[in-house]
Design a protein around this motif. Structure first.
Motif, PDB file in Angstrom:
ATOM      1  N   ARG A 149       0.830  -1.207   0.000  1.00 24.66           N
ATOM      2  CA  ARG A 149       0.000   0.000   0.000  1.00 24.66           C
ATOM      3  C   ARG A 149       0.861   1.252   0.000  1.00 24.66           C
ATOM      4  O   ARG A 149       0.541   2.232  -0.674  1.00 24.66           O
ATOM      5  CB  ARG A 149      -0.932   0.000   1.204  1.00 24.66           C
ATOM      6  CG  ARG A 149      -2.012  -1.076   1.140  1.00 24.66           C
ATOM      7  CD  ARG A 149      -2.900  -1.038   2.356  1.00 24.66           C
ATOM      8  NE  ARG A 149      -3.628   0.225   2.456  1.00 24.66           N
ATOM      9  CZ  ARG A 149      -4.428   0.537   3.467  1.00 24.66           C
ATOM     10  NH1 ARG A 149      -4.580  -0.297   4.488  1.00 24.66           N
ATOM     11  NH2 ARG A 149      -5.071   1.684   3.477  1.00 24.66           N
ATOM     12  N   ARG A 162       0.915   4.197  -2.820  1.00 24.86           N
ATOM     13  CA  ARG A 162       0.616   5.597  -2.456  1.00 24.86           C
ATOM     14  C   ARG A 162       1.752   6.529  -2.878  1.00 24.86           C
ATOM     15  O   ARG A 162       1.509   7.584  -3.465  1.00 24.86           O
ATOM     16  CB  ARG A 162       0.386   5.700  -0.946  1.00 24.86           C
ATOM     17  CG  ARG A 162       0.165   7.135  -0.459  1.00 24.86           C
ATOM     18  CD  ARG A 162      -0.260   7.183   0.985  1.00 24.86           C
ATOM     19  NE  ARG A 162       0.753   6.712   1.917  1.00 24.86           N
ATOM     20  CZ  ARG A 162       1.792   7.458   2.324  1.00 24.86           C
ATOM     21  NH1 ARG A 162       1.953   8.686   1.865  1.00 24.86           N
ATOM     22  NH2 ARG A 162       2.659   6.962   3.189  1.00 24.86           N
ATOM     23  N   GLN A 205       1.883   6.903  -6.826  1.00 21.31           N
ATOM     24  CA  GLN A 205       0.857   7.780  -7.384  1.00 21.31           C
ATOM     25  C   GLN A 205       1.133   9.238  -7.042  1.00 21.31           C
ATOM     26  O   GLN A 205       0.926  10.133  -7.864  1.00 21.31           O
ATOM     27  CB  GLN A 205      -0.525   7.363  -6.868  1.00 21.31           C
ATOM     28  CG  GLN A 205      -1.019   6.039  -7.424  1.00 21.31           C
ATOM     29  CD  GLN A 205      -1.118   6.043  -8.944  1.00 21.31           C
ATOM     30  OE1 GLN A 205      -1.578   7.020  -9.550  1.00 21.31           O
ATOM     31  NE2 GLN A 205      -0.699   4.947  -9.567  1.00 21.31           N
TER      32      GLN A 205
END
Length: 239
Positions: A199, A203, A206
C-alpha cells in the motif's frame, strides 16, 4: 561574467551558483523535466520480468545509473545484502561505466550474485520501470536526478539520498523515501520498508506521478525557456 542569465536545474544547483558568486539578477530556476507519456506502463510487465528472471512472488528493485563512484552502487549492493529483502527481491542495475567489473565482483563477494542482475547499457527504460516495484538512486551527489523523474512518471516509489536536487525532487514520505548518503543501514531499512508494504508503494508512486505537474513536465520547461529567451530578446531590443 559574460552571461546575461544562468539557468539552474534545481534549487541545490541554484544555491551552488549563488555561492560561487553568480549575481542574483542573473539566476533563474528551470528544473529538468520529462515527457511522462514515454514512461507510462508499457503492458509488457510480465514479459520484461520473465526476461529478467524474476518470479511472480519476487519484488524487483531497479536502479538506472551510470556505473561511476558518484552513483554509490557499492552502497546499494551492501544495503541489499544486509537485510531480508535480499531473500524476497531481485536487484536490477541497468547502466554501464568504469565501475562495472568492480561492482559485479562486489556482488559476488557479498554472496548476492544470484539476486543481482547487471544489465549493462539499456535503451528500454520504460519496460524496465514497468517491471520494477521500487526504484532506488543512492547517489553521493546529484544535480537533480532525471532517472528519479522517470521512475515517478512510471508511478514507482523512489528511494533516494538526501543530496543535491534529489532532496528537492523526492518529497520524503510523500513521493518516496530519503536517506543520508553512504548510509548502508538507512538505505537497507528504507528498501525493506517498501518491500514489505504494498500500500505504501502504491501511495508513494501515485503521489510521485502527480508531483511531476509541479514544474517537471517537458512543456513546462519549454515554456520557461521560451519566456527567458523572450525576456533576453526584449532587453537586447531596448538597448
Amino acid at each position: 561574467r559574460l552571461l546575461r542569465k544562468v539557468a539552474a536545474i534545481s534549487p541545490a544547483v541554484l544555491q551552488r551558483l549563488r555561492d560561487g558568486g553568480v549575481r542574483e539578477d542573473r539566476l533563474v530556476l528551470i528544473p529538468s523535466s520529462i515527457d511522462p507519456g514515454r514512461f507510462f506502463a508499457t503492458g509488457a510487465r510480465a514479459a520484461s520480468r520473465a526476461e529478467l528472471r524474476i518470479e511472480a512472488d519476487e519484488l524487483c528493485i531497479l536502479s538506472l545509473v551510470k556505473l561511476i563512484p558518484r552513483k554509490a552502487i557499492d552502497v546499494l549492493l551492501r544495503a541489499f545484502a544486509t537485510r531480508a529483502i535480499g531473500m524476497s527481491a531481485v536487484l536490477v542495475i541497468a547502466g554501464d561505466g568504469p565501475e562495472s567489473r568492480r561492482l559485479e565482483a562486489l556482488a559476488g563477494e557479498l554472496g548476492m550474485r544470484e539476486r543481482v542482475r547487471f544489465l549493462g547499457r539499456r535503451s528500454d527504460a520504460a519496460a524496465l520501470l514497468d517491471a520494477c516495484d521500487v526504484f532506488v538512486l543512492p547517489s553521493r551527489a546529484e544535480g537533480l536526478g532525471v532517472a528519479a523523474l522517470e521512475a515517478m512518471a512510471a508511478a514507482r516509489p523512489v528511494v533516494a539520498t538526501r543530496v543535491g536536487g534529489l532532496a528537492d525532487l523526492v518529497l520524503d514520505g510523500v513521493t518516496g523515501l530519503l536517506v543520508p548518503p553512504d548510509d548502508v543501514p538507512a538505505l537497507a531499512a528504507a528498501l525493506e520498508r517498501l518491500c514489505r508494504d504494498e500500500r505504501l508503494r502504491r501511495r508513494l508512486g501515485q503521489a510521485g506521478l502527480a508531483h511531476l505537474n509541479d514544474g517537471f513536465l517537458a512543456e513546462q520547461m519549454v515554456t520557461a525557456y521560451e519566456r527567458l529567451y523572450d525576456e533576453l530578446v526584449d532587453a537586447e531590443a531596448r538597448g
